[in-house]
Design a protein around this motif. Structure first.
Motif, mmCIF file in Angstrom:
data_model
loop_
_atom_site.group_PDB
_atom_site.id
_atom_site.type_symbol
_atom_site.label_atom_id
_atom_site.label_comp_id
_atom_site.label_asym_id
_atom_site.label_seq_id
_atom_site.Cartn_x
_atom_site.Cartn_y
_atom_site.Cartn_z
ATOM 1 N N GLY A 74 35.372 12.993 -11.823
ATOM 2 C CA GLY A 74 36.137 14.232 -11.687
ATOM 3 C C GLY A 74 37.182 14.129 -10.588
ATOM 4 N N LEU A 75 36.883 13.382 -9.537
ATOM 5 C CA LEU A 75 37.843 13.280 -8.428
ATOM 6 C C LEU A 75 39.031 12.411 -8.838
ATOM 7 C CD1 LEU A 75 35.370 12.853 -5.413
ATOM 8 C CD2 LEU A 75 36.887 14.808 -5.811
ATOM 9 N N ASP A 76 40.136 12.680 -8.203
ATOM 10 C CA ASP A 76 41.369 11.991 -8.536
ATOM 11 C C ASP A 76 41.516 10.786 -7.592
ATOM 12 O OD1 ASP A 76 43.867 11.470 -9.454
ATOM 13 O OD2 ASP A 76 44.850 12.958 -8.178
ATOM 14 N N TRP A 77 41.090 9.624 -8.049
ATOM 15 C CA TRP A 77 41.056 8.444 -7.160
ATOM 16 C C TRP A 77 42.403 7.748 -7.107
ATOM 17 C CZ3 TRP A 77 36.804 8.328 -4.372
ATOM 18 C CH2 TRP A 77 35.646 8.916 -4.888
ATOM 19 N N ARG A 78 42.633 7.149 -5.953
ATOM 20 C CA ARG A 78 43.822 6.300 -5.806
ATOM 21 C C ARG A 78 43.341 4.874 -5.572
ATOM 22 N NH1 ARG A 78 44.994 10.904 -2.318
ATOM 23 N NH2 ARG A 78 43.705 9.723 -0.865
ATOM 24 N N GLU A 79 44.110 3.919 -6.023
ATOM 25 C CA GLU A 79 43.744 2.522 -5.822
ATOM 26 C C GLU A 79 43.565 2.263 -4.324
ATOM 27 O OE1 GLU A 79 46.158 -0.182 -7.965
ATOM 28 O OE2 GLU A 79 44.963 -1.898 -7.287
ATOM 29 N N GLY A 80 42.487 1.603 -3.972
ATOM 30 C CA GLY A 80 42.240 1.303 -2.557
ATOM 31 C C GLY A 80 41.330 2.321 -1.879
ATOM 32 N N ASP A 81 41.031 3.431 -2.558
ATOM 33 C CA ASP A 81 40.083 4.400 -1.985
ATOM 34 C C ASP A 81 38.718 3.727 -1.796
ATOM 35 O OD1 ASP A 81 41.827 6.514 -1.862
ATOM 36 O OD2 ASP A 81 41.148 7.457 -3.722
ATOM 37 N N GLN A 82 38.026 4.178 -0.774
ATOM 38 C CA GLN A 82 36.685 3.628 -0.524
ATOM 39 C C GLN A 82 35.624 4.716 -0.606
ATOM 40 O OE1 GLN A 82 37.066 1.780 3.324
ATOM 41 N NE2 GLN A 82 37.492 -0.223 2.441
ATOM 42 N N ILE A 83 34.440 4.297 -1.018
ATOM 43 C CA ILE A 83 33.269 5.177 -1.061
ATOM 44 C C ILE A 83 32.177 4.495 -0.245
ATOM 45 C CG2 ILE A 83 31.503 6.196 -2.558
ATOM 46 C CD1 ILE A 83 33.617 6.024 -4.826
ATOM 47 N N VAL A 84 31.599 5.209 0.676
ATOM 48 C CA VAL A 84 30.529 4.642 1.506
ATOM 49 C C VAL A 84 29.175 5.079 0.938
ATOM 50 C CG1 VAL A 84 29.447 4.782 3.788
ATOM 51 C CG2 VAL A 84 31.921 4.446 3.606
ATOM 52 N N ILE A 85 28.323 4.086 0.679
ATOM 53 C CA ILE A 85 26.948 4.384 0.251
ATOM 54 C C ILE A 85 26.015 3.514 1.114
ATOM 55 C CG2 ILE A 85 27.722 4.866 -2.124
ATOM 56 C CD1 ILE A 85 26.367 2.248 -2.997
ATOM 57 N N SER A 86 24.707 3.585 0.868
ATOM 58 C CA SER A 86 23.808 2.681 1.593
ATOM 59 C C SER A 86 23.450 1.513 0.672
ATOM 60 C CB SER A 86 22.545 3.417 2.032
ATOM 61 O OG SER A 86 21.603 3.415 0.979
ATOM 62 N N ASP A 87 22.826 0.482 1.236
ATOM 63 C CA ASP A 87 22.470 -0.663 0.388
ATOM 64 C C ASP A 87 21.054 -0.528 -0.170
ATOM 65 O OD1 ASP A 87 20.888 -1.169 2.565
ATOM 66 O OD2 ASP A 87 21.663 -3.166 2.983
ATOM 67 N N GLU A 88 20.506 0.684 -0.108
ATOM 68 C CA GLU A 88 19.168 0.873 -0.696
ATOM 69 C C GLU A 88 19.114 2.109 -1.580
ATOM 70 O OE1 GLU A 88 16.175 2.434 2.294
ATOM 71 O OE2 GLU A 88 17.459 1.331 3.677
ATOM 72 N N GLU A 89 20.261 2.473 -2.148
ATOM 73 C CA GLU A 89 20.301 3.657 -3.015
ATOM 74 C C GLU A 89 19.601 3.391 -4.351
ATOM 75 O OE1 GLU A 89 21.495 6.767 -2.293
ATOM 76 O OE2 GLU A 89 21.746 5.959 -0.288
ATOM 77 N N PHE A 90 19.031 4.421 -4.918
ATOM 78 C CA PHE A 90 18.538 4.359 -6.292
ATOM 79 C C PHE A 90 19.752 4.051 -7.185
ATOM 80 C CE2 PHE A 90 17.032 6.235 -10.308
ATOM 81 C CZ PHE A 90 15.773 5.660 -10.377
ATOM 82 N N PRO A 91 19.568 3.283 -8.274
ATOM 83 C CA PRO A 91 20.733 2.870 -9.074
ATOM 84 C C PRO A 91 21.684 4.012 -9.472
ATOM 85 C CG PRO A 91 18.757 1.780 -9.859
ATOM 86 C CD PRO A 91 18.316 2.702 -8.767
ATOM 87 N N SER A 92 21.156 5.198 -9.711
ATOM 88 C CA SER A 92 22.026 6.330 -10.122
ATOM 89 C C SER A 92 23.125 6.589 -9.112
ATOM 90 C CB SER A 92 21.217 7.619 -10.250
ATOM 91 O OG SER A 92 20.171 7.452 -11.143
ATOM 92 N N ASN A 93 22.830 6.361 -7.836
ATOM 93 C CA ASN A 93 23.803 6.657 -6.783
ATOM 94 C C ASN A 93 24.526 5.389 -6.311
ATOM 95 O OD1 ASN A 93 25.190 8.407 -5.057
ATOM 96 N ND2 ASN A 93 23.770 8.003 -3.364
ATOM 97 N N ARG A 94 24.530 4.375 -7.142
ATOM 98 C CA ARG A 94 25.320 3.176 -6.837
ATOM 99 C C ARG A 94 26.211 2.829 -8.034
ATOM 100 N NH1 ARG A 94 23.970 -1.831 -8.432
ATOM 101 N NH2 ARG A 94 21.761 -1.310 -8.608
#
Ligand SMILES: Cc1ncc(COP(=O)(O)O)c(C=O)c1O
Length: 377
Positions: free
Chosen positions: A90-110
């Protein structure tokens, strides 16, 4: 007033420590669904207006659980993954945008964020193992970071993050905070306003004691119209009941995320389950989960071979405790526990226990006794 033995008439000898996976329904949800089934058989949808009242009550309960400003902020969705997809696509992404997550997320949130790769969006994974997980997450936010997508409680380790701190930090950096709340909602309080959450989502089948397939999606009001819609139908329209009008526009409320006929059966069950949680109160639920976690930790500490994979500090943990025993492969231990009617999960390289507020002390004592016997084999 509720009584544990009436609401949770679980089979004698069954030790249910798996609320972080799929929870059992309380008796009142069973009865509500039974009544709904009988009503459907006898009078069909004649009293649909009552069903709409129930749906409204459900939205209000979810609003209170999240402390959302209004019930118009609450969308009823299929599950957590669907709501995460609404945000990601839904969000309007631009090339080069970053998303920060953790390295232990359940697959749905990765996976949902990695799926934005073809648009040039980069996913930055942060390790949460240091002493200050929040600082690590915030330090990973740079000028190109648009969103931080994080589970309030990590599904395997049970680490509970300080959402207030993350929310304030994200706000100061102009980053949107998106919280996968499935391992927290119904167990520990979550206030989307004080945490500056842009989005929060959870399915009802874990700590909320509801059925699978009906979840909640909170979207901050000012962001609602910024999410491009990908599902359309009669139900998501501002004038949903007016089938003959040629012009249409999406509902101003979060109903815009609900394209077609609602899941009334699921709503019936979840509304009943949440009525119990509200009756008990989240403060009591938190305290009782804490107490049961402590019983388990103390009991497990008495086993010489135990290794904890979870954080044990009360302010850092939620309802999830993961451990292994040195002299057992965890798959074998899981099977041995299952044979003894201890219902749990294999996660994070060990055995995951997840008690809820109503779990009886006797059940925990018996589980610990079973483990003690197994550990000395
Ligand atoms: C943190 C987390 N997110 C999401 C899910 C599942 O999401 P859904 O509601 O889409 O099935 C789980 C299930 O275990 C989970 O632990």
């Amino acid at each position: 007033m509720y009584a544990t033995e009436n609401e949770f008439p679980q089979q004698t000898g069954l030790h249910y420590l798996n609320h972080a996976a799929v929870a059992p329904w309380p008796q009142r949800a069973v009865e509500a669904v039974t009544r709904f089934a009988i009503e459907n058989a006898h009078t069909g949808a004649r009293d649909y207006a009552n069903w709409l009242q129930l749906e409204r009550r459900l939205r209000e309960r979810l609003q209170r659980l999240l402390n959302a400003p209004s019930r118009s902020d609450i969308a009823l969705v299929k599950n957590t993954s669907e709501a995460l997809s609404f945000v990601a696509f839904g969000l309007d992404w631009r090339e080069g945008d970053q998303i920060v997550i953790s390295d232990e997320e359940f697959p749905s949130n990765r996976i949902v964020w990695e799926a934005l790769g073809p648009l040039g969006v980069e996913v930055v994974q942060v390790n949460l193992h240091g002493a200050n997980a929040e600082a690590a997450l915030l330090a990973a936010c740079g000028p190109r970071t648009r969103l931080m997508a994080i589970s309030a409680v990590q599904y395997a380790s049970g680490l509970r993050l300080d959402l207030q701190r993350l929310g304030a930090g994200c706000n100061a950096r102009g980053v949107l905070l998106c919280v996968d709340a499935i391992q927290q909602l119904g167990a520990f309080s979550l206030d989307v306003q004080s945490c500056n959450c842009a989005f929060a989502m959870a399915d009802g089948h874990k700590w909320m004691l509801g059925p699978e397939g009906l979840g909640v999606f909170y979207c901050r009001e000012d962001l609602r119209s910024q999410l491009k819609l990908h599902e359309y139908g009669w139900h998501m329209l501002e004038n949903a009941g007016d089938y003959s009008k040629p012009e249409w526009q999406p509902a101003r409320s979060a109903r815009r995320f609900e394209c077609g006929s609602p899941n009334m059966l699921g709503a019936t069950a979840l509304e009943a389950s949440l009525s119990l949680l509200e009756e008990v109160s989240l403060t009591t639920i938190e305290q009782q989960i804490e107490e049961r976690m402590q019983w388990l930790i103390d009991g497990l500490k008495a086993l010489p071979q135990v290794q904890f994979h979870s954080v044990l500090e009360p302010e850092r943990r939620a309802g999830i405790l993961t451990f292994s025993l040195d002299n057992w492969q965890h798959a074998a231990l899981f099977e041995a526990l299952k044979q003894k009617q201890v219902i749990c999960a294999q996660r994070g390289g060990g055995i995951r226990f997840s008690p809820h507020f109503y779990t009886r002390q006797q059940s925990i004592d018996e589980t610990l006794h079973i483990l003690h016997t197994l550990s000395t084999k």
